[in-house]
Write a protein that holds these residues in place. Structure first.
Motif, short mmCIF file in Angstrom:
data_model
loop_
_atom_site.label_atom_id
_atom_site.label_comp_id
_atom_site.label_asym_id
_atom_site.label_seq_id
_atom_site.Cartn_x
_atom_site.Cartn_y
_atom_site.Cartn_z
N SER A 192 -0.96 1.14 -5.75
CA SER A 192 -1.01 0.13 -4.70
C SER A 192 -1.94 -1.00 -5.12
O SER A 192 -2.70 -0.89 -6.07
CB SER A 192 -1.51 0.75 -3.40
N TRP A 194 -4.44 2.46 1.07
CA TRP A 194 -5.56 1.74 1.70
C TRP A 194 -6.88 2.09 1.04
O TRP A 194 -7.74 1.23 0.84
CB TRP A 194 -5.60 2.11 3.18
N TYR A 196 0.81 -1.22 0.00
CA TYR A 196 0.00 0.00 0.00
C TYR A 196 0.84 1.27 0.00
O TYR A 196 0.34 2.35 0.29
CB TYR A 196 -0.94 -0.01 1.22
#
Length: 405
Positions: free
Chosen positions: A67, A222, A61
């Motif tokens: 990511s 995230w 991440y």
């Protein structure tokens, strides 16, 4: 019983080897396009190894918009297995092999969990052809094993263990969040409000404990999974993509998805309340998850791995086995269709045109609905469930109304 468990393990090992043979062609050809679609051996595992910085040792991440596009536990697994992958020219294949070793173990454990929940039909899971064909496409089995554990413990009244397992599963692939719907309905039928609140709290705390460290340290990475799923258009395998491909364009797809989900959940709630017994979570999970997948904006080929064990543990009567095999047949045809269509749009000299792919997509959804209807009809007929409560919908509502003057 032990001999039957050994048979299930042997079947799971055998079909894992068969699935490995299916994917081995792509290993030998370097995962080339359109070859990997022509031979139906595409996998996200080697594709994302290089594209998401895992081959360089980057944290899953830490690359912002580049990511990994998965929840935290899956990202951590991808990163951890990349860290132990030998480098060099064969690094991509090494990464794939390490991953499928663990996926095979998870498949065997999942088969054993299905055996413990529904021993009489458990052979269906390792023998399901569409599941075998999809075994090594993605990391889904990491979430499926914890989802099955949550169902297993819930039906055995080990609620805290079940809630922890469900929180872990949601943090791995998020899709099991929809199991909170049948769980809430079961608690409602049992009149267990306090137990329901505790269950949801433990699930939420487990999810938060896993996610907060990643969110606080790499928030952009995230968020990528959630942003992609909220913003995505109608995609491969969905009813909406098929309808638009057939010339039926529907505006405001997001609202239609929400409306159909609410309608589906309402119908499921009425079904649960009308039953003359409190159903098990095992009996409801397929109905809920399949409903979600029928109306969602994407249906990835490996999603059949989620539905197959849930369909097996939901089976009540052997008279419905033919419906299960019809559904599996439709899923297998779709598995071939998606890859042949992708082959046609990535430069192959042959493949499946868009119209044919759309028709097969609709047929797959119809077969899924057919299985849902068969399970619902069997449940309403009484099935072979142990009656925990003999209240119809009218009786239940009457008692609930009188309970709170």
């Amino acid at each position: 019983m032990q001999n039957k468990a050994r048979v299930i393990i042997a079947l799971a090992v055998l079909v894992s080897l068969i699935s490995f043979v299916k994917f081995s062609h792509c290993q030998s050809s370097g995962w080339a396009t359109p070859d990997q679609y022509i031979h139906a051996c595409y996998s996200d595992i080697p594709a994302l190894y290089g594209e998401r910085g895992l081959s360089k040792g980057d944290w899953a991440y830490s690359n912002g918009a580049d990511s990994v596009e998965y929840p935290v536990v899956t990202g951590a697994v991808m990163w951890a297995l990349a860290k132990i992958t030998p480098g060099g020219d064969g690094a991509t294949n090494n990464y794939f092999n390490i991953n499928i070793f663990f996926l095979t173990l998870l498949f065997i454990l999942s088969a054993l969990l299905v055996f413990k929940m529904r021993p009489e039909f458990s052979y269906l899971f390792p023998l399901a052809p569409a599941a075998i064909a999809s075994l090594y496409i993605n990391w889904d089995l990491w979430a499926i094993i914890s989802m099955l554990a949550a169902i297993y413990w819930f039906d055995r009244k080990k609620l805290d263990l079940s809630a922890i397992a469900l929180g872990l599963s949601i943090a791995t692939k998020f899709m099991p969040v929809f199991l909170l719907v049948p769980i809430a309905l079961i608690f409602l039928r049992r009149n267990q409000l306090r137990a329901a609140l505790q269950y949801f709290a433990v699930t939420a705390l487990t999810f938060a404990a896993i996610n907060l460290p990643v969110y606080l340290t790499t928030p952009e990475g995230w968020l990528r999974f959630y942003q992609l799923n909220l913003a995505r258009d109608s995609d491969w395998g969905s009813l909406w993509y098929a309808m638009s491909s057939l010339g039926v364009n529907m505006p405001n797809t997001d609202y239609l998805v929400i409306l159909l989900l609410l309608a589906g959940f309402s119908a499921i709630a009425l079904y649960v309340l009308e039953l003359r017994y409190v159903p098990s979570l095992a009996a409801l999970s397929f109905i809920v998850m399949a409903t979600v997948m029928c109306v969602s904006k994407v249906y990835s080929p490996q999603y059949v791995l989620w539905l197959t064990p849930l369909a097996v543990i939901a089976l009540i009567d052997k008279r419905d086995l033919h419906v299960f095999w019809i559904w599996q047949g439709a899923e297998l045809i779709y598995h071939i269709a998606i890859w042949q269509h992708l082959a046609s749009v990535t430069g192959a000299t042959f493949g499946l045109p868009l119209f044919g792919y759309a028709i097969i997509t609709v047929a797959r959804i119809a077969a899924t609905i057919y299985l849902i209807v068969a399970l619902v009809r069997r449940g309403l007929a009484g099935g072979s469930q142990s009656p925990l409560s003999h209240k119809s919908l009218r009786e239940f509502l009457f008692e609930s109304a009188n309970a709170y003057p």
